[in-house]
Design a protein around this motif. Structure first.
Motif, short mmCIF file in Angstrom:
data_model
loop_
_atom_site.label_atom_id
_atom_site.label_comp_id
_atom_site.label_asym_id
_atom_site.label_seq_id
_atom_site.Cartn_x
_atom_site.Cartn_y
_atom_site.Cartn_z
N PHE A 249 54.80 49.95 32.60
CA PHE A 249 54.76 50.64 33.81
C PHE A 249 53.19 50.10 34.34
CE2 PHE A 249 52.39 54.02 35.95
CZ PHE A 249 53.05 53.95 37.07
N GLU A 250 52.33 50.37 33.48
CA GLU A 250 50.95 50.09 33.91
C GLU A 250 50.97 48.67 34.35
OE1 GLU A 250 48.84 51.11 30.32
OE2 GLU A 250 48.58 53.28 30.83
N VAL A 251 51.62 47.56 33.45
CA VAL A 251 51.24 46.13 34.04
C VAL A 251 52.01 45.89 35.28
CG1 VAL A 251 52.07 43.92 33.32
CG2 VAL A 251 51.05 45.43 31.65
N LEU A 252 53.12 46.52 35.56
CA LEU A 252 53.76 46.49 36.85
C LEU A 252 53.10 46.99 37.93
CD1 LEU A 252 57.68 47.29 35.59
CD2 LEU A 252 56.56 45.11 36.23
N PHE A 253 52.58 48.29 37.72
CA PHE A 253 51.69 48.77 38.60
C PHE A 253 50.43 47.97 38.99
CE2 PHE A 253 48.11 52.04 39.90
CZ PHE A 253 48.73 52.36 41.04
N LEU A 254 49.95 47.24 38.10
CA LEU A 254 48.67 46.38 38.27
C LEU A 254 49.18 45.30 39.12
CD1 LEU A 254 45.73 45.54 37.77
CD2 LEU A 254 46.69 44.39 35.67
N ILE A 255 50.40 44.56 38.74
CA ILE A 255 50.85 43.45 39.35
C ILE A 255 51.18 43.89 41.14
CG2 ILE A 255 52.72 42.15 39.91
CD1 ILE A 255 53.21 41.89 36.75
N GLY A 256 51.68 45.38 41.25
CA GLY A 256 51.78 45.65 42.53
C GLY A 256 50.57 45.74 43.30
N ARG A 257 49.52 46.46 42.46
CA ARG A 257 48.26 46.53 43.19
C ARG A 257 47.71 45.14 43.54
NH1 ARG A 257 44.93 49.32 38.46
NH2 ARG A 257 43.34 48.11 39.75
N ILE A 258 47.73 44.25 42.66
CA ILE A 258 47.13 42.94 43.03
C ILE A 258 47.83 42.35 44.28
CG2 ILE A 258 47.07 40.49 42.22
CD1 ILE A 258 46.83 41.78 39.55
N ILE A 259 49.09 42.48 44.30
CA ILE A 259 49.83 41.96 45.73
C ILE A 259 49.51 42.88 46.92
CG2 ILE A 259 52.20 41.88 46.66
CD1 ILE A 259 53.39 41.46 43.71
N VAL A 260 49.33 44.05 47.01
CA VAL A 260 49.14 44.74 47.79
C VAL A 260 47.58 44.70 48.33
CG1 VAL A 260 48.86 47.22 48.75
CG2 VAL A 260 51.06 46.49 47.59
N GLY A 261 46.60 44.74 47.33
CA GLY A 261 45.17 44.42 47.56
C GLY A 261 45.02 42.89 48.28
N VAL A 262 45.47 42.13 47.48
CA VAL A 262 45.32 40.64 48.42
C VAL A 262 45.89 40.77 49.46
CG1 VAL A 262 46.15 38.22 48.10
CG2 VAL A 262 45.00 39.66 45.95
N TYR A 263 47.08 41.22 49.80
CA TYR A 263 47.59 41.21 51.26
C TYR A 263 46.76 41.62 52.14
CZ TYR A 263 50.67 42.71 55.19
OH TYR A 263 50.89 42.96 56.47
N PHE A 264 45.86 42.91 51.84
CA PHE A 264 44.99 43.61 52.89
C PHE A 264 43.70 42.70 52.74
CE2 PHE A 264 47.53 47.59 52.03
CZ PHE A 264 47.82 47.90 53.31
N ILE A 265 43.37 42.20 51.74
CA ILE A 265 42.12 41.26 52.09
C ILE A 265 42.47 40.11 52.91
CG2 ILE A 265 40.60 39.70 50.27
CD1 ILE A 265 41.05 42.10 48.33
N MET A 266 43.61 39.45 52.50
CA MET A 266 43.95 38.21 53.42
C MET A 266 44.21 38.51 54.97
SD MET A 266 44.02 35.84 51.45
CE MET A 266 44.58 34.54 52.42
N ASN A 267 44.67 39.69 55.15
CA ASN A 267 44.62 40.17 56.66
C ASN A 267 43.14 40.49 57.05
OD1 ASN A 267 47.32 40.47 57.75
ND2 ASN A 267 47.47 41.34 55.94
N SER A 268 42.28 40.90 56.19
CA SER A 268 40.80 41.07 56.59
C SER A 268 40.28 39.60 57.04
CB SER A 268 40.14 41.69 55.35
OG SER A 268 38.69 41.70 55.86
#
Length: 129
Positions: A3-22
């Motif tokens: 669960f923790e690894v999947l949550f980290l992968i999701g965080r990476i995807i979402v975080g990078v999405y917002f950073i790329m939009n920035s």
């Protein structure tokens, strides 16, 4: 642990999405300002960099797990006005309705996801705190 690894992968995807939009806000600043002017945004020369900063800080917060409640607030503070001002599908000509509605609904889904993150106890797994 899975669960923790999947949550980290999701965080990476979402975080990078917002950073790329920035990044897009700053890289295409002139075009973004013109689009904001067309949508009658007040002080677009200030609004575009400010919203880019909100996306950057919110994305970094989600990515790193640092000060997540503040980062989620930054994302919400971006998504709510931008959705209603920039993607107001109910007020555009028919040929623009679909694209604006898709963007509005995407932003609402992102907002809902970010609000759900508030329910996950901090510190998040693999966070920089």
């Amino acid at each position: 642990m899975a669960f923790e690894v999947l949550f980290l992968i999701g965080r990476i995807i979402v975080g990078v999405y917002f950073i790329m939009n920035s990044y897009n806000h700053f890289k295409n600043k002139k075009a973004m300002i013109e689009y904001a002017k067309m949508k009658q945004v007040q002080m677009p020369e200030m609004a575009v960099p400010f919203t880019g900063l909100l996306l950057l800080l919110g994305g970094l917060s989600i990515l790193t797990g640092y000060q997540t409640n503040i980062g989620i607030a930054f994302i919400a503070f971006f998504l709510i006005p931008v959705s209603f001002m920039m993607h107001n599908f109910w007020a555009v000509p028919e040929q623009q309705k679909m694209i604006e509605k898709v963007n509005f609904m995407k932003n609402m889904a992102l907002l809902g996801f970010n609000l759900m993150l508030l329910l996950i106890p901090t510190p998040w797994p693999f966070s920089f705190i």
